[in-house]
Design an enzyme around this catalytic site. Structure first.
Site, PDB file in Angstrom:
ATOM      1  N   GLU A 481      47.962  -2.671  36.700  1.00  0.00           N
ATOM      2  CA  GLU A 481      46.519  -2.678  36.932  1.00  0.00           C
ATOM      3  C   GLU A 481      45.999  -4.100  37.143  1.00  0.00           C
ATOM      4  O   GLU A 481      45.085  -4.324  37.918  1.00  0.00           O
ATOM      5  CB  GLU A 481      45.799  -2.001  35.756  1.00  0.00           C
ATOM      6  CG  GLU A 481      44.296  -1.944  35.839  1.00  0.00           C
ATOM      7  CD  GLU A 481      43.758  -1.038  36.957  1.00  0.00           C
ATOM      8  OE1 GLU A 481      44.553  -0.366  37.635  1.00  0.00           O
ATOM      9  OE2 GLU A 481      42.530  -1.024  37.152  1.00  0.00           O
ATOM     10  N   THR A 592      35.218   2.960  51.459  1.00  0.00           N
ATOM     11  CA  THR A 592      36.104   2.437  50.413  1.00  0.00           C
ATOM     12  C   THR A 592      36.929   3.523  49.743  1.00  0.00           C
ATOM     13  O   THR A 592      37.817   3.226  48.955  1.00  0.00           O
ATOM     14  CB  THR A 592      35.294   1.621  49.380  1.00  0.00           C
ATOM     15  OG1 THR A 592      36.203   0.824  48.620  1.00  0.00           O
ATOM     16  CG2 THR A 592      34.456   2.505  48.482  1.00  0.00           C
TER      17      THR A 592
HETATM   18  C1  DMJ Z   1      38.616   4.254  44.753  1.00  0.00           C
HETATM   19  O1  DMJ Z   1      37.741   5.193  44.252  1.00  0.00           O
HETATM   20  C2  DMJ Z   1      37.923   3.324  45.707  1.00  0.00           C
HETATM   21  O2  DMJ Z   1      38.871   2.678  46.492  1.00  0.00           O
HETATM   22  C3  DMJ Z   1      37.090   2.288  45.019  1.00  0.00           C
HETATM   23  O3  DMJ Z   1      36.548   1.359  45.916  1.00  0.00           O
HETATM   24  C4  DMJ Z   1      37.922   1.547  44.008  1.00  0.00           C
HETATM   25  N1  DMJ Z   1      38.643   2.419  43.123  1.00  0.00           N
HETATM   26  C5  DMJ Z   1      39.306   3.583  43.607  1.00  0.00           C
HETATM   27  C6  DMJ Z   1      40.772   3.461  43.887  1.00  0.00           C
HETATM   28  O4  DMJ Z   1      41.484   2.603  43.125  1.00  0.00           O
END
Ligand code: DMJ
Length: 618
Positions: A481, A592
């Site tokens: 992580e 994202t």
């Molecule tokens: C996802 O939900 C999206 O990419 C977000 O921007 C960050 N965290 C998670 C994946 O790790």
């Protein structure tokens, strides 16, 4: 308070002259105003505040993935802004918008209340011309033969990824259908508290992945569930960010890929439910919103997170496009206006901002969790605007310059990384989440200053290499992580609490973009290493699970198949092993959560439209 009799002052009329009474009254009313104003700055838990400023919502939910860094909210981040005075940055626009959104939301709720499962038919302008939109794309969205690669090994690898998706999906369907995520060890569903009562996160997150992989039976099941069972009339507290990136993003992208009007109707209803979050003194939305009831909510003065309020732009621009209602774009442009105006330490954007005062709350800067997708959305806003959004472009390249000047570091072993910044002091740590930045830097390489193009390509490659090292230095070949570059560490986690891997996509996401933009075969090899590691360590009998320690020879599973595994990790792997004409980057940007959204070609959409029929593969 006791008033003594002063010499020369008449004892009549409480012993005060008229002018003295006036001054006293003035003082008293000032005191009352001050006390009332101070209520806004008390923590929500103080009883006095609850009595005087009662509001419809309760305590905030935890947001972010179960193990996400956004969990800081759960821990109740200290908010020094509570101690400061209100210096509202609220401009004319936000006052106007507040009035507008209040009206539209109330009307919509009244309408949706009467409807079942999704409240279709809310404020939807059906004039969006899907055929014209398709003609404005430069290429067919599924490419020639769905991006099928000609070389047999790559094709075989792509088939493997498709099989993984089917396996993940089938198990979700068998054991967790309609719930948000699958718990693969206990074979049941997980709901969580991020989505305010909304269900089926894995279904909405999977729609486009199933569609582009050609898993049509599965896609049709998903579509049918959305149509009949996705109930948008839920009544809980949700993370604005998570609902936006997964549900709004997922539905938008399903609509644009398939042209199914039902997806558009759903997303319009959901979009309206998000508008009250912007009813704050600054127009910066709060992180948590009650989907069920309209409320002001801004009396809750907790800070808003850069990566949350800065990750709405792409979806909101499309909500305006589809509804022909500028309100969504106005909301996100107002956020940008404030961010442009506010002073930035060394040109950097700290992670916390008060939605009440419009001031930064702490000087913690990170390209990983809490900051990440804000930067991503700047460059993607520019690309999605068909390169017309000059303001987003300027903000992105200046932010990148500040990041390079203050955060980018080289380890003793020669690895480039992005450190975190705490009020001028560097924390030599990089989160898995920050590994998306290889992909971000490479997609923006071409549009920066021409003399910087090669530099950006190199920077993107170096960061992606570092993130790959964080994988290859672990026993499982999956990355932790967070990994560090101090105390002798080089791209490895030093704390037990940083050793987990929850099926996150960011490293693979960067491989995909690096492959598309350089065609260096090593990125496909690195992607394949990840597939093998996922298969070996994360695949269990009934799905895929995160693991607790990437350095352990014998893994322990966390019993969670995150919805972003289906939406992002597997989609990016599939694209990595496909030809570039499957969702070509000239026409599509990925939100994202990896939901593809089309480039908005305003002049084409408002004019005659394109000349080619892009509805079928050419
Ligand atoms: C996802 O939900 C999206 O990419 C977000 O921007 C960050 N965290 C998670 C994946 O790790």
């Amino acid at each position: 308070m006791v008033f003594r009799k002063l010499p020369g002052v008449s004892a009549s009329g409480m012993g005060l002259r008229l002018s003295q009474k006036f001054v006293f009254l003035l003082f008293l009313s000032g005191l009352v105003t001050l006390c009332f104003g101070a209520l806004f700055f008390l923590p929500d838990s103080v009883r006095l505040k609850r009595i005087f400023l009662s509001k419809t919502e309760s305590q905030p939910v935890t947001v972010g993935s179960e193990n996400d860094v956004r969990e800081h909210l759960k821990k109740g981040a200290k908010d020094p802004e509570h101690l400061r005075g209100i210096t509202s940055a609220k401009g004319e626009t936000s006052t106007k918008l507040k009035a507008l959104s209040r009206k539209s939301s109330v009307t919509n709720e009244a309408k949706t209340d009467k409807k079942v499962a999704g409240g279709e038919g809310a404020n939807t302008d059906t004039s969006f011309d899907y055929n014209k939109f398709q003609k404005c794309l430069l290429k067919p969205h599924l490419g020639i033969e769905h991006g099928k690669p000609s070389d047999p090994q790559t094709l075989q690898r792509r088939e493997k990824v498709k099989e993984m998706m089917k396996f993940a999906w089938d198990n979700y369907k068998s054991f967790a259908w309609g719930r948000n995520e699958l718990r693969p060890l206990t074979r049941n569903g997980h709901i969580g508290n991020m989505f305010g009562g909304l269900r089926g996160a894995s279904i909405v997150d999977s729609l486009d992945t199933l569609y582009i992989m050609g898993l049509m039976d599965e896609y049709n099941d998903a579509k049918e569930w959305v149509e009949t069972s996705l109930d948008l009339n839920s009544n809980g507290e949700a993370s604005l960010f998570e609902v936006n990136i997964r549900y709004v993003g997922g539905l938008l992208s399903a609509y644009y890929l398939t042209g199914e009007e039902m997806f558009k109707r759903k997303v319009m209803v959901l979009g309206e439910k998000l508008l009250p979050a912007f009813n704050t003194p600054t127009g910066i939305p709060r992180g948590v919103i009650n989907l069920g009831s309209w409320s002001w909510g801004w009396a809750s003065a907790g800070s808003s997170i850069l990566a949350e309020f800065g990750t709405l732009h792409l979806e909101f621009v499309h909500l305006s496009e589809l509804s022909n209602n500028g309100i969504y774009t106005e909301k996100v442009m107002n956020i940008r206006k404030l961010l442009n105006k506010i002073e930035k330490p060394h040109g950097l954007y700290p992670n916390f901002l008060s939605p009440v005062s419009g001031n930064w709350v702490q000087h913690h800067v990170s390209i990983g969790g809490l900051g990440d997708s804000f930067y991503e959305y700047l460059i993607k806003s520019y690309l999605m605007s068909d390169k017309t959004d000059e303001e987003a472009k300027k903000m992105y390249y200046s932010a990148l310059e500040a990041i390079e000047a203050n955060l980018v570091q080289k380890s003793p072993g020669g690895l480039t990384y992005m450190a975190e910044w705490r009020g001028g002091i560097l924390d030599h740590k990089m989160g898995h989440l920050a590994c998306f930045s290889g992909g971000m830097v490479v997609i923006g390489a071409d549009d920066g200053a021409p003399e910087k193009r090669q530099h950006y390509l190199d920077l993107a490659a170096e960061i992606t290499h570092t993130c790959h090292e964080s994988y290859s230095r672990s026993a499982t070949k999956l990355g932790p992580e967070a990994f560090r570059f101090d105390g002798g560490a080089e791209a490895t986690a030093t704390r037990l609490s940083d050793r987990y891997y929850i099926l996150r996509p960011e490293v693979i996401e960067s491989y995909m973009y690096m492959w598309r933009l350089t065609h260096d075969p090593k990125y496909r090899e690195w992607g394949w290493e990840a597939v093998e590691a996922l298969e070996q360590h994360c695949r269990v009998e009934a799905g895929f699970s995160g693991i607790r320690d990437v350095y352990a020879q014998t893994v322990s599973h966390d019993n969670m198949q995150q919805s972003f595994f289906l939406s992002e990790t597997l989609k990016y792997l599939y694209l990595l092993f496909s030809d570039d004409d499957l969702l070509p980057l000239e026409d599509w940007v990925f939100n994202t959560e990896a939901h593809p959204l089309p480039v908005v070609r305003k002049s084409c959409l408002q004019g005659e439209g394109g000349t080619h029929d892009k509805t079928t593969s050419e």
